[in-house]
Structures are given as structure tokens and as C-alpha cells.
Write a protein that holds these residues in place. Sequence first.
Motif, PDB file in Angstrom:
ATOM      1  N   VAL A  27       0.827  -1.208   0.000  1.00 32.26           N
ATOM      2  CA  VAL A  27       0.000   0.000   0.000  1.00 32.26           C
ATOM      3  C   VAL A  27       0.864   1.262   0.000  1.00 32.26           C
ATOM      4  O   VAL A  27       0.382   2.346  -0.334  1.00 32.26           O
ATOM      5  N   GLU A  28       2.117   1.133   0.395  1.00 28.53           N
ATOM      6  CA  GLU A  28       3.047   2.264   0.313  1.00 28.53           C
ATOM      7  C   GLU A  28       4.456   1.715   0.162  1.00 28.53           C
ATOM      8  O   GLU A  28       4.813   0.707   0.783  1.00 28.53           O
ATOM      9  N   GLU A  45       5.765   6.407  -2.628  1.00 32.06           N
ATOM     10  CA  GLU A  45       4.539   6.281  -3.420  1.00 32.06           C
ATOM     11  C   GLU A  45       3.484   5.499  -2.654  1.00 32.06           C
ATOM     12  O   GLU A  45       3.766   4.433  -2.109  1.00 32.06           O
ATOM     13  N   LEU A  46       2.264   6.036  -2.607  1.00 26.05           N
ATOM     14  CA  LEU A  46       1.120   5.259  -2.150  1.00 26.05           C
ATOM     15  C   LEU A  46       0.663   4.373  -3.302  1.00 26.05           C
ATOM     16  O   LEU A  46       0.724   4.773  -4.465  1.00 26.05           O
ATOM     17  N   ASN A  48      -2.351   1.554  -4.760  1.00 29.91           N
ATOM     18  CA  ASN A  48      -3.664   0.908  -4.646  1.00 29.91           C
ATOM     19  C   ASN A  48      -3.447  -0.605  -4.667  1.00 29.91           C
ATOM     20  O   ASN A  48      -3.030  -1.153  -5.680  1.00 29.91           O
ATOM     21  N   ILE A  63      -2.867   3.865   6.869  1.00 32.68           N
ATOM     22  CA  ILE A  63      -3.339   3.975   5.482  1.00 32.68           C
ATOM     23  C   ILE A  63      -4.623   3.167   5.330  1.00 32.68           C
ATOM     24  O   ILE A  63      -4.663   1.984   5.668  1.00 32.68           O
ATOM     25  N   ASP A  67      -7.563   6.286   1.156  1.00 34.28           N
ATOM     26  CA  ASP A  67      -6.292   6.981   0.912  1.00 34.28           C
ATOM     27  C   ASP A  67      -5.617   6.518  -0.376  1.00 34.28           C
ATOM     28  O   ASP A  67      -4.798   7.245  -0.958  1.00 34.28           O
ATOM     29  N   VAL A  68      -5.932   5.320  -0.815  1.00 36.18           N
ATOM     30  CA  VAL A  68      -5.239   4.752  -1.982  1.00 36.18           C
ATOM     31  C   VAL A  68      -6.183   4.477  -3.149  1.00 36.18           C
ATOM     32  O   VAL A  68      -5.765   3.933  -4.171  1.00 36.18           O
ATOM     33  N   LYS A  71      -4.897   5.954  -6.311  1.00 39.82           N
ATOM     34  CA  LYS A  71      -3.457   5.820  -6.518  1.00 39.82           C
ATOM     35  C   LYS A  71      -3.168   4.723  -7.541  1.00 39.82           C
ATOM     36  O   LYS A  71      -4.002   3.846  -7.780  1.00 39.82           O
TER      37      LYS A  71
END
Length: 267
Positions: A27-28, A45-46, A48, A63, A67-68, A71
Motif C-alpha cells: 500500500v506504500e 509512493e502510495l 492501490n 493507510i 487513501d489509496v 493511486k
Amino acid sequence: MQLNLKNPLVFFDLETTGINISQDRIVELAFLKVMPNGETEKKVELVNPTIPIPEESSMIHGIRDEDVADKPTFKELAKNLAKWLEGCDLGGFNIVRFDVPLLVEEFLRAGVDFEVSQRKLIDAQKVFFLMEQRTLTAAYKFYCGKELEGAHGAEADNDATYEVFKAQIERYSGQAVTDASGRDLGVIENDMSAIHHLVASNMVDLAGRMVFNDKGEEVFNFGKHKGRPVADVLKREPGYYDWMMQGDFPLDTKRKLTKIKLRGFQM
């Protein structure tokens, strides 16, 4: 000091949906590329993950799905990221057991043949454990300032453990304890109930296959149902109980599992 590098060294860390290498997703990601001349370059980078982020994971890294949602997926990042990592060695904390295997899994899932066999892997946790050993002999020397004579003999080890524990209470009395996510767990004090709460209060069975979550619910601590309430799993998937009872699990684990199952019949 400047590191003596022949190749660029990329330190990296991953935040994920969980700790299952084959099933969980990134996720990150954070990368710090250190060049042989000492120059550095960062990528953060975040991502998805394309699957829901469990709440217990969000509580650790903060997270959540929203939030994603907009992304890029790892698949969308994979080719450019692999090119950026070309010719680089990899470094981090606990990367050999977790981050590297999961990163490789994500690349392969995205159709990118990311190979690490020719890269040097630099794991700061391994160095930490090698140099600051977590053995009884090391603890005895650290806390008591003594060499442990007769190590691995039951009596010597037992006597040393008693001295180490007393020294720990004296050394840390009044100090707050937090977990890896910074959550307050309590305070070290000369009270055995308080110490039990810090080191063992979340255990359901002695093997740790089931633990109590923050709500006081028994949840599975392994496998495909990790983090899910035991009672819910047994209700929705009765065959899971039979599988565990017939499997190679400790008798204590089976006993505790049966108590939870029987409790469900009484509700």
C-alpha cells in the motif's frame, strides 16, 4: 561517514495489507537510492493494493482504502520501478524475511521478472541481531555485568534468569512501554500482574495460534483467517474446526478452540 559502494544501494521499506507474502499487497513504498559517490535519490509512493486493507493493518500504518483509491496499482508502477532498480543492491530492516520476498512477489504478479539472486542484500536487522545478541548469556552480561558460567545448564540458566529479571525491573521501573506502532502498552513496575499484562495478556493458547485483539475478542493469529474472530470463523466455516482438531496443533490449542466452539452453542 560515506558507505563504500560498488553499486547503487537502495534502502526500502514497504507498508502492506498484511504479512502473508503470497496474498497481501503493498500500500506504500519508500526507496532511498544511495549512489557510490554519496548522492541520494528518493521515491515514495502510495499504492492501490486492489484488495481491501484490513483495519488491524490500517491501525499500524495509518493507510486506509480511501487513501489509496485513486493511486496507481503496483502493476502500473512495476516496469518503471524495475528499471529504476536496475543494477542496484537492496538494503533495509528485516528485508530478507519480508520486504524482499513480498516485493518480488508483486513484480512477478505484475508480469515483471525481477531477479535478486545477483544483488547484494543488506539487512540492518541481521547486523543488529549479530552484534547485539538476544541470548541469556548476552542479557546476563548486559544487565548484571557478569559472565555466565555453565551456560545451557538448567540451574545456571535459571539462576541467571532470576538475576536478569530483577535487574530489568530495577533498570526500567517507571518507564512506559509502546508497541511497534507507538501504541501505549503500560509501564514497567515491580508488580507481576503488570508484567504479565505487558508480555502475555493477549495470549489465548500457549502456542500463540489465537490471541485477543484490542476488543478482547479471540482472533486467529495464523493462516487465511489471521485477524478474524475465532467464533465467527467457526460459525461460518464449521469444517475449519475439524481441520484444526485433526491437524498437527498442540493439545492446548485444540482445548482452547473447543471451549470457544462450545461457548458459541450456549449463546
